[in-house]
Design a protein around this motif. Structure first.
Motif, short mmCIF file in Angstrom:
data_model
loop_
_atom_site.label_atom_id
_atom_site.label_comp_id
_atom_site.label_asym_id
_atom_site.label_seq_id
_atom_site.Cartn_x
_atom_site.Cartn_y
_atom_site.Cartn_z
N GLN A 359 0.76 -0.85 -0.58
CA GLN A 359 -0.28 0.22 0.12
C GLN A 359 1.09 1.17 0.40
OE1 GLN A 359 -3.14 0.69 0.15
NE2 GLN A 359 -2.79 2.61 -0.45
N ARG A 360 1.02 2.12 -0.56
CA ARG A 360 1.22 3.61 -1.24
C ARG A 360 0.89 4.66 -0.28
NH1 ARG A 360 2.19 5.12 -7.12
NH2 ARG A 360 -0.79 4.57 -6.95
N TYR A 361 1.30 5.17 1.12
CA TYR A 361 1.06 6.25 1.55
C TYR A 361 2.26 6.79 1.46
CZ TYR A 361 -1.17 2.25 4.31
OH TYR A 361 -1.46 1.02 4.55
N VAL A 362 1.45 8.85 2.27
CA VAL A 362 1.98 9.70 1.79
C VAL A 362 2.42 9.91 3.40
CG1 VAL A 362 2.11 12.23 1.29
CG2 VAL A 362 1.69 11.00 0.06
N ARG A 363 4.05 9.98 3.94
CA ARG A 363 3.37 9.88 5.73
C ARG A 363 3.51 11.35 5.80
NH1 ARG A 363 7.81 6.42 7.93
NH2 ARG A 363 9.55 8.25 6.75
N ILE A 364 2.63 12.22 7.09
CA ILE A 364 3.02 13.03 7.40
C ILE A 364 3.33 12.55 9.93
CG2 ILE A 364 2.12 15.10 7.95
CD1 ILE A 364 -0.01 14.82 6.25
N ARG A 365 4.52 13.60 9.45
CA ARG A 365 5.34 13.31 10.65
C ARG A 365 4.86 15.16 11.50
NH1 ARG A 365 10.07 10.87 10.53
NH2 ARG A 365 9.53 8.94 10.91
N ILE A 366 4.54 14.65 13.06
CA ILE A 366 4.80 15.84 13.78
C ILE A 366 5.70 15.31 14.87
CG2 ILE A 366 3.50 17.76 14.61
CD1 ILE A 366 1.94 15.88 12.27
N SER A 367 6.57 15.84 15.43
CA SER A 367 7.29 16.43 16.65
C SER A 367 7.45 17.38 17.17
CB SER A 367 8.50 15.21 16.03
OG SER A 367 9.76 15.47 15.42
N ASP A 368 8.12 17.24 18.65
CA ASP A 368 8.78 18.02 19.45
C ASP A 368 9.40 18.12 20.41
OD1 ASP A 368 6.81 17.82 21.84
OD2 ASP A 368 5.13 17.93 21.30
N ASN A 369 10.05 18.83 20.72
CA ASN A 369 11.16 19.20 21.88
C ASN A 369 10.52 19.10 23.65
OD1 ASN A 369 10.28 21.18 22.02
ND2 ASN A 369 12.86 21.85 22.15
N GLY A 370 9.78 18.52 23.60
CA GLY A 370 8.42 18.82 24.75
C GLY A 370 9.01 17.11 25.87
N GLU A 371 7.44 17.65 26.45
CA GLU A 371 8.36 15.55 27.77
C GLU A 371 7.65 14.89 27.15
OE1 GLU A 371 10.33 18.47 30.04
OE2 GLU A 371 10.19 16.46 30.37
N GLY A 372 7.12 14.96 26.20
CA GLY A 372 6.41 13.54 25.66
C GLY A 372 4.83 13.33 25.75
N TYR A 373 4.07 12.18 25.45
CA TYR A 373 2.83 11.79 25.74
C TYR A 373 3.18 11.23 27.41
CZ TYR A 373 1.21 12.88 21.21
OH TYR A 373 1.29 13.47 20.26
N GLN A 374 1.96 11.09 28.02
CA GLN A 374 1.72 9.99 29.38
C GLN A 374 1.74 8.69 28.57
OE1 GLN A 374 2.88 11.24 32.49
NE2 GLN A 374 3.39 12.79 31.80
N PRO A 375 1.91 7.85 29.62
CA PRO A 375 1.42 6.45 29.28
C PRO A 375 0.09 6.19 29.01
CG PRO A 375 3.17 6.24 31.05
CD PRO A 375 2.86 7.96 30.35
N GLN A 376 -0.63 6.74 30.23
CA GLN A 376 -1.73 6.61 29.87
C GLN A 376 -2.58 7.37 28.99
OE1 GLN A 376 -4.10 8.22 33.56
NE2 GLN A 376 -6.16 7.25 32.29
N ARG A 377 -1.89 8.43 28.30
CA ARG A 377 -1.98 9.45 27.23
C ARG A 377 -1.67 8.81 25.79
NH1 ARG A 377 -6.49 11.81 24.97
NH2 ARG A 377 -5.74 13.49 23.28
N LEU A 378 -0.70 7.76 26.09
CA LEU A 378 -0.66 7.61 24.47
C LEU A 378 -1.29 6.33 24.17
CD1 LEU A 378 3.31 6.35 24.70
CD2 LEU A 378 1.86 7.89 23.38
N GLU A 379 -2.31 5.29 25.61
CA GLU A 379 -2.82 4.37 25.09
C GLU A 379 -4.53 5.27 24.95
OE1 GLU A 379 -5.31 0.91 27.77
OE2 GLU A 379 -3.63 1.88 28.38
N GLU A 380 -5.01 6.33 25.09
CA GLU A 380 -5.69 6.61 24.89
C GLU A 380 -5.84 7.42 23.08
OE1 GLU A 380 -7.11 8.62 29.15
OE2 GLU A 380 -6.80 9.61 26.70
N LEU A 381 -4.58 7.83 22.78
CA LEU A 381 -4.54 8.19 21.56
C LEU A 381 -4.03 6.77 20.43
CD1 LEU A 381 -1.64 11.13 22.52
CD2 LEU A 381 -4.21 11.37 21.14
N ASN A 382 -3.52 6.05 20.78
CA ASN A 382 -4.17 4.98 19.69
C ASN A 382 -5.16 4.31 19.98
OD1 ASN A 382 -0.69 4.77 18.53
ND2 ASN A 382 -0.32 4.89 21.00
N ARG A 383 -5.90 4.13 20.19
CA ARG A 383 -7.23 3.73 20.28
C ARG A 383 -7.50 4.34 18.92
NH1 ARG A 383 -9.65 4.56 25.24
NH2 ARG A 383 -8.08 3.07 26.00
N PRO A 384 -8.40 3.89 18.06
CA PRO A 384 -8.93 3.76 17.13
C PRO A 384 -10.34 5.11 17.55
CG PRO A 384 -9.41 1.50 17.27
CD PRO A 384 -8.60 1.84 18.33
#
Length: 441
Positions: A359-384
Motif C-alpha cells: 500500500q502506498r502512503y504519504v506519511r506526515i510526521r509532527i514532532s516536538d522537543n517537549g516531555e512527550g506523551y504520558q503512558p495513559q495518554r498514549l494508550e488513549e491516542l492509539n485507540r481507534p
C-alpha cells in the motif's frame, strides 16, 4: 479621568487633609461627580503621597446596569446605577462567588490587581427570559404538532405500501391452501385465481422496487449526515482564542505598535479564512503548512515566546490533498503541552512517501522537543475512533481521527509515540490513491 482635572485634584486634596491625622497608610473609596475612586494615602511629618484610581472606568455604566464595588470580605463599598438587585442578594452572590444573578440578569466581574477589591456589573436583559417571548411558545406548540403530522403521514404511507399488500397476499394464500373455493369455482374460477396470483406478484414486484427506493433514500440520508458531521468537525473553533487575539490587538494599539498590529491582524485573518473556507474536507499540504505558520505567528505575538518551526516538504508533495487542520491540530497540541520557559519550543513537520504491505502512503510526521506523551495518554491516542463521541476536552485530536476514518476508512493509519531523544511524535499515513483520484476541493 476625562472631566475637570483641577476640580478632581481639589476634591482629592480636601479628602486627604480631612484624614491627615489618621493612621497611615490610609485607604478608602471616594465618590466624586457620580464616579468611585480608590484613594490611597501615605503620610509622614505633614507630607502626603498617594494615588487615586477611577474604579468606575472598568465598566461603562448604562441604562439597566448596576455597578457594585466590594472588598475581599464581600462588604459592599459602592452601589451605583439602577438598583437591579438588593444589597442582600448581591452580598449572597459575592459570598458564593457566582456569576449568575437570575434568569434575566448577567454579572461581569473584575478583581482589581494589587488591591483587595472586586468590581461587579449587573446587567438586566428581558430577552434572557425566554418564557416571556412569543417565539418560544410558538415553537413550543408548533414543533409537537409538526412532529405528530409527520409521524401520522409516515404511518399511513407504511400501512398503505407495505402492510396491506402483504396482509392481502397472506390471506389469499391461506384460502388457497385450505381449498376454500366457491361452489361454482370451475375452470373460470381457476383462471380468475391465476389472474389474481399474477396481480399479486406484480404488486410484490412493485413493493420490492419501492423498498429498494426507500433503502437508497436511507443511504443518501446517511451520506448527507456524514457530510454534515465532517463539516461540523471542520468548522469547529474555540471562541476564546479569537477573543484573546482581539484583546491583544487592542493592547498593541494602545502601545502604538502598528507593525506588530498589522502582523497580528494578517495572521488572525489568514486563520479565519482558512478555517471557514468553502471546502468539502480536503486542502493541499502547502495550504495546511501556511495555516500552521499563521497559527504559530499568532501564538508568538500573543505570548511573546519564540517557536522554532522546521518544515521538510518536497515540492512534488505540496499539491497532495489532506483533511483540513490535520497538521495544525497536532501543532496546536504541541504548543499547548510542550511549551516550557526553560527551552525554546521546537516543532518539526516532515512529509514523504512510503510503501507498507503493498500500500502506498504519504506519511506526515509532527514532532516536538517537549516531555512527550504520558503512558495513559498514549494508550488513549492509539485507540481507534470509529464513531462520533463528545468529549469536553481534547476534542480536536479525536475530531481529526474520526474525520480521517470517515474519509479513508481503515486504509489510513495514525501512530502516536515518544521519540527516544525526547518529545511527542505523531505520524499520519494517508493512502495515496485516495488523493491521486480526488478532485473534491
Amino acid at each position: 479621568f476625562t472631566g475637570d482635572s483641577y476640580r478632581l485634584n481639589q476634591a482629592i486634596k480636601r479628602e486627604a487633609r480631612a484624614h491627615m491625622d489618621e493612621k497611615m497608610p490610609y485607604k478608602e473609596i471616594m465618590t466624586y461627580e457620580g464616579e468611585a475612586y480608590l484613594l490611597y494615602i501615605l503620610g509622614d511629618r505633614g507630607k502626603l503621597l498617594g494615588y487615586a484610581v477611577n474604579l468606575s472606568q472598568y465598566f461603562v455604566l448604562r441604562e439597566n446596569m448596576q455597578l457594585v464595588i466590594s472588598d475581599g470580605e464581600g462588604n459592599i463599598l459602592v452601589n451605583q446605577g439602577d438598583m437591579l438587585l438588593e444589597e442582600e442578594a448581591i452580598a449572597q452572590k459575592l459570598r458564593s462567588n457566582t456569576e449568575r444573578a437570575g434568569l434575566m440578569y448577567m454579572i461581569s466581574r473584575k478583581d482589581l490587581e494589587g488591591e483587595n477589591l472586586r468590581i461587579l456589573l449587573v446587567h438586566k436583559d428581558e430577552k434572557l427570559a425566554f418564557w416571556n417571548q412569543m417565539e418560544f411558545w410558538l415553537l413550543f406548540i408548533l414543533i409537537p404538532l409538526t412532529a405528530f403530522a409527520v409521524l401520522w403521514n409516515v404511518y399511513r404511507f407504511v400501512k398503505r405500501i407495505i402492510y396491506q399488500p402483504i396482509d392481502h397476499f397472506v390471506h389469499r394464500l391461506t384460502e388457497m391452501k385450505k381449498g376454500e373455493l366457491p361452489e361454482n369455482f370451475g375452470e373460470a374460477g381457476k383462471e380468475n385465481q391465476l389472474e389474481e396470483i399474477r396481480l399479486i406478484n406484480e404488486k410484490l414486484d412493485e413493493l420490492i422496487t419501492e423498498m429498494g427506493k426507500l433503502e437508497q433514500e436511507r443511504y443518501e440520508k446517511e451520506k448527507e449526515a456524514n457530510a454534515a458531521l465532517l463539516q461540523y468537525y471542520q468548522l469547529q473553533v474555540r471562541p476564546h482564542f479569537f477573543l484573546n487575539c482581539l484583546n491583544i490587538v487592542a493592547s498593541l494599539l494602545n502601545e502604538n505598535d502598528v507593525d506588530t498590529v498589522k502582523t497580528m491582524i494578517y495572521a488572525v485573518s489568514r486563520h479565519f479564512r482558512y478555517v471557514f473556507q468553502d471546502s468539502d474536507s480536503l486542502v493541499t499540504l502547502a495550504e495546511e503548512i501556511e495555516e500552521v505558520k499563521a497559527y504559530c505567528n499568532i501564538y508568538i505575538i500573543r505570548n511573546a515566546m519564540p517557536i522554532l518551526l522546521q518544515i521538510q516538504l518536497d515540492e512534488e508533495d505540496e499539491s497532495y490533498q489532506v483533511p483540513i487542520l490535520c497538521i495544525q491540530t497536532f501543532v496546536e497540541n504541541s504548543i499547548k503541552h510542550a511549551v516550557s520557559k526553560n527551552r525554546v519550543l521546537s516543532i518539526s513537520i516532515m512529509a514523504d512517501r512510503i510503501e507498507d504491505e503493498e500500500q502506498r502512503y504519504v506519511r506526515i510526521r509532527i514532532s516536538d522537543n517537549g516531555e512527550g506523551y504520558q503512558p495513559q495518554r498514549l494508550e488513549e491516542l492509539n485507540r481507534p475512533v470509529t464513531q462520533f463521541q463528545y468529549h469536553s476536552r481534547q476534542v480536536g485530536v479525536d475530531n481529526i481521527k474520526y474525520r480521517i476514518y470517515l474519509l479513508y476508512g481503515e486504509r489510513a493509519r495514525l501512530y502516536f509515540y515518544n521519540s527516544p531523544t525526547g518529545g511527542a511524535v505523531t505520524e499520519i499515513l494517508l493512502p495515496r490513491e485516495e488523493n491521486e483520484h480526488t478532485d473534491n476541493r
